[in-house]
Design a protein around this motif. Structure first.
Motif, mmCIF file in Angstrom:
data_model
loop_
_atom_site.group_PDB
_atom_site.id
_atom_site.type_symbol
_atom_site.label_atom_id
_atom_site.label_comp_id
_atom_site.label_asym_id
_atom_site.label_seq_id
_atom_site.Cartn_x
_atom_site.Cartn_y
_atom_site.Cartn_z
ATOM 1 N N SER A 35 5.978 1.331 1.906
ATOM 2 C CA SER A 35 5.285 0.315 1.106
ATOM 3 C C SER A 35 3.839 0.730 0.863
ATOM 4 C CB SER A 35 5.305 -1.041 1.833
ATOM 5 O OG SER A 35 4.335 -1.070 2.857
ATOM 6 N N GLU B 271 1.230 -1.159 0.901
ATOM 7 C CA GLU B 271 0.306 -1.822 1.834
ATOM 8 C C GLU B 271 0.256 -1.083 3.179
ATOM 9 O OE1 GLU B 271 -0.222 -5.672 1.019
ATOM 10 O OE2 GLU B 271 -0.902 -6.342 2.965
ATOM 11 N N ASP B 272 1.432 -0.699 3.669
ATOM 12 C CA ASP B 272 1.457 0.078 4.919
ATOM 13 C C ASP B 272 0.740 1.420 4.735
ATOM 14 O OD1 ASP B 272 2.847 -1.913 6.178
ATOM 15 O OD2 ASP B 272 4.804 -0.927 6.040
ATOM 16 N N ASN C 34 -3.104 0.920 4.770
ATOM 17 C CA ASN C 34 -3.600 0.658 6.129
ATOM 18 C C ASN C 34 -3.521 1.895 7.016
ATOM 19 O OD1 ASN C 34 -4.567 -2.091 6.251
ATOM 20 N ND2 ASN C 34 -2.469 -2.742 5.867
ATOM 21 N N THR D 228 -8.118 -1.866 10.890
ATOM 22 C CA THR D 228 -7.135 -2.504 10.013
ATOM 23 C C THR D 228 -6.876 -3.930 10.507
ATOM 24 O OG1 THR D 228 -5.165 -1.856 11.260
ATOM 25 C CG2 THR D 228 -6.016 -0.277 9.637
ATOM 26 N N PRO D 229 -6.360 -4.793 9.650
ATOM 27 C CA PRO D 229 -5.911 -4.522 8.291
ATOM 28 C C PRO D 229 -7.071 -4.481 7.295
ATOM 29 C CG PRO D 229 -5.565 -6.836 8.791
ATOM 30 C CD PRO D 229 -6.069 -6.202 10.059
ATOM 31 N N ILE E 223 -7.039 -6.001 0.676
ATOM 32 C CA ILE E 223 -6.540 -5.269 -0.494
ATOM 33 C C ILE E 223 -6.368 -6.224 -1.682
ATOM 34 C CG2 ILE E 223 -4.750 -3.711 -1.341
ATOM 35 C CD1 ILE E 223 -3.955 -3.248 1.619
ATOM 36 N N TYR F 79 -4.884 -6.329 -5.553
ATOM 37 C CA TYR F 79 -4.000 -5.610 -6.477
ATOM 38 C C TYR F 79 -4.153 -6.153 -7.897
ATOM 39 C CZ TYR F 79 -1.509 -4.291 -2.176
ATOM 40 O OH TYR F 79 -1.186 -3.811 -0.935
#
Length: 280
Positions: free
Chosen positions: A88, A90-91, A94, A124-125, A128, A130
């Protein structure tokens, strides 16, 4: 459909995290250097010289410009013809932040719970944001944001009847209240319009606009110049010790809003308003 491997995203975010914290953007450095010619306070000039020296040493020696290496704020613009594979997005972001802050010896400043205050240990996190665009590109911008300036940022839901004078008054009062706490000279990001959550995002995005590039709307550009002039007449000066260089730029972004609303947000960037970008 263009495929982008998640590992590639992590690799890029790792590099951007380090680059943003080591290198002051050239437009900001150039503006600080030119401010040396106009700063009227002797101590103000001395501080500006030290800020320039600090930025040059950080770049040459590969060390952070500031001890507060901030929350990793990430702006992602995804082309609608892009497909992320093997993980993903997002992963991946991070993971890149985690590796960048470890490899770059950057201070880890994130607590996992705002009340219990235990450090996550890897910064993290990330935060973000988008947005979707046309095409097959993926643009990633890292903007590490320290607490000194972030804590001085504000939002106010003005009434439409407050008008342009109300906007000016709120922006000036926000900068005056921040005083030395936000580490001037500042970049002042202003978001006008939208709603309660969108105006602050506009103000944050405004910090990314290069110093010297004015808003494309003529009236808004004039307002930016007027506010910058008034802020630099407050006498706060570099690091709050007096002078005529309180801000380097006022950047305003606007958006349509409700007929009964006039949201205004001020997001203050310190003299190391950092950001770095890459496009895949």
């Amino acid at each position: 459909m263009k495929e982008i491997n998640a590992k590639k995203i992590s690799d890029v975010v790792e590099l951007l995290s380090i680059e943003a914290n080591y290198n002051l953007p050239e437009d900001i450095l150039k503006k600080i250097k030119s401010s040396l010619k106009t700063e009227k306070s002797p101590i103000g000039k001395e501080i500006l010289e030290n800020i320039i020296k600090n930025a040059e040493m950080a770049k040459e020696q590969g060390v952070p410009i500031c001890q507060d290496t901030g929350l990793a704020v990430v702006f992602v613009e995804i082309g609608q013809d892009v497909h992320i594979v093997n993980g993903s997005i997002e992963d991946a972001i991070n993971e890149g932040v985690r590796r960048g802050y470890y490899r770059g010896f950057l201070r880890k400043s994130v607590v996992g719970d705002p009340i219990m205050r235990k450090n996550t240990g890897d910064n993290t996190p990330a935060i973000i944001h988008y947005s979707i665009a046309e095409g097959d590109k993926l643009s990633i911008t890292i903007a590490p944001k320290g607490a000194g300036s972030e804590n001085m940022s504000t939002l106010k839901m003005l009434k439409p009847s407050d008008g342009i004078e109300g906007i000016k008054r709120f922006v000036i009062e926000s900068v005056e209240a921040a005083g030395p706490n936000a580490c001037p000279p500042l970049i002042v990001g202003v978001g006008i319009g939208g709603n309660f959550e969108y105006a602050p995002l506009l103000a944050k995005k405004a910090l990314l606009r290069p110093v010297g590039r004015k808003n494309g709307d003529e009236e808004t550009s004039k307002l930016e110049e007027e506010l910058l002039d008034k802020i630099n007449n407050l006498g706060i000066g570099p690091q709050g010790l007096g002078g005529t260089t309180t801000a380097l730029s006022v950047n305003i972004e606007k958006y349509p809003t409700h007929i009964a609303c006039l949201p205004v947000a001020v997001n203050i960037g310190c003299h190391v308003t950092r950001h770095a970008n890459a496009v895949l």
